[in-house]
Design an enzyme around this catalytic site. Sequence first.
Site, PDB file in Angstrom:
ATOM      1  N   SER A  72       0.828  -1.206   0.000  1.00  0.00           N
ATOM      2  CA  SER A  72       0.000   0.000   0.000  1.00  0.00           C
ATOM      3  C   SER A  72       0.863   1.256   0.000  1.00  0.00           C
ATOM      4  CB  SER A  72      -0.913   0.023   1.228  1.00  0.00           C
ATOM      5  OG  SER A  72      -1.717  -1.132   1.287  1.00  0.00           O
TER       6      SER A  72
HETATM    7  N1  SAH Z   1      -0.523  -5.054   4.004  1.00  0.00           N
HETATM    8  C1  SAH Z   1       0.243  -5.328   2.790  1.00  0.00           C
HETATM    9  C2  SAH Z   1      -0.413  -4.839   1.515  1.00  0.00           C
HETATM   10  C3  SAH Z   1      -1.580  -5.565   1.214  1.00  0.00           C
HETATM   11  S1  SAH Z   1      -2.159  -5.730  -0.439  1.00  0.00           S
HETATM   12  C4  SAH Z   1       1.617  -4.728   2.860  1.00  0.00           C
HETATM   13  O1  SAH Z   1       1.925  -4.010   3.808  1.00  0.00           O
HETATM   14  O2  SAH Z   1       2.403  -5.001   1.948  1.00  0.00           O
HETATM   15  C5  SAH Z   1      -3.457  -6.838   0.008  1.00  0.00           C
HETATM   16  C6  SAH Z   1      -3.016  -8.224   0.379  1.00  0.00           C
HETATM   17  O3  SAH Z   1      -4.170  -8.938   0.802  1.00  0.00           O
HETATM   18  C7  SAH Z   1      -2.438  -9.004  -0.792  1.00  0.00           C
HETATM   19  O4  SAH Z   1      -1.191  -9.542  -0.434  1.00  0.00           O
HETATM   20  C8  SAH Z   1      -3.476 -10.097  -1.035  1.00  0.00           C
HETATM   21  O5  SAH Z   1      -2.916 -11.298  -1.524  1.00  0.00           O
HETATM   22  C9  SAH Z   1      -4.061 -10.263   0.353  1.00  0.00           C
HETATM   23  N2  SAH Z   1      -5.402 -10.850   0.392  1.00  0.00           N
HETATM   24  C10 SAH Z   1      -6.407 -10.732  -0.530  1.00  0.00           C
HETATM   25  N3  SAH Z   1      -7.493 -11.405  -0.143  1.00  0.00           N
HETATM   26  C11 SAH Z   1      -7.205 -11.975   1.050  1.00  0.00           C
HETATM   27  C12 SAH Z   1      -7.947 -12.812   1.954  1.00  0.00           C
HETATM   28  N4  SAH Z   1      -9.185 -13.203   1.692  1.00  0.00           N
HETATM   29  N5  SAH Z   1      -7.320 -13.194   3.100  1.00  0.00           N
HETATM   30  C13 SAH Z   1      -6.042 -12.814   3.374  1.00  0.00           C
HETATM   31  N6  SAH Z   1      -5.303 -12.032   2.555  1.00  0.00           N
HETATM   32  C14 SAH Z   1      -5.870 -11.622   1.409  1.00  0.00           C
END
Ligand code: SAH
Length: 222
Positions: A72
């Site tokens: 993000s």
């Molecule tokens: N917090 C992260 C950025 C997140 S991007 C950072 O600091 O880098 C969103 C993330 O959520 C992605 O890695 C994606 O694979 C994950 N994601 C998507 N759907 C999800 C779910 N149902 N459960 C857990 N993670 C999920």
Amino acid sequence: MIRYKGLLLEDSYRAQGLRKKLVQDISQKGISDKRVLDAIAKIPRHYFLDSSFLEFAYSDKPFPIGEGQTISQPYTVAFQSQLLQIKAGHKVLEIGTGSGYQAIVLMEMGAKVYSIERVKILYEKAKEFLPLLGYKPKLYYGDGYKGLPRLAPFDRIIVTAAAPEVPHDLLAQLATDGILIIPVGDSNGVQVMKSIHKDSNGVFTEKEHGQFRFVPMLEDKK
Ligand code: SAH
């Protein structure tokens, strides 16, 4: 200096200087929680990007981390971290480990972090990489929609992917006086950042905090 898969990761003076500027930038955009700013000032964000260009790591932008996912934008990380109102020792559940950067920001703020990731390769990378930086959040491979019922309740829950609605399982896993921060809305458009507080009578109060854009939360994926 850290060695990772043939790469040498180094927090150079230049990186530190660019990071200071980034912190000034997000503080001018309205982030005032000093612990959030201190965490961002401390953590080398360029270690979390597959790019050797420091300019990318320290501009206020999201960035691809592979598997179609992104780390993000720093302002968004700071905004969600500030809304969480973390106190030292809080048990925090994160949905969407991704690169692990947000998890580490919360650990620097004194939280005990549990984080779930849906994409196995990203889970495995975080599990291997974060301890090299000296951090050991509790990482889980699974579906964040369901949370971690065995380990509930959590003082704080943060969702870092766009959710079509607020998952009931997550509300159920919130402690008394707990806060859930979640971007809710159409995954192809914009989402509204919501904070949901649970009071001592178990009553939930919801507030809205403006529009953001997140990658979609994945459902039922193996
Ligand atoms: N917090 C992260 C950025 C997140 S991007 C950072 O600091 O880098 C969103 C993330 O959520 C992605 O890695 C994606 O694979 C994950 N994601 C998507 N759907 C999800 C779910 N149902 N459960 C857990 N993670 C999920």
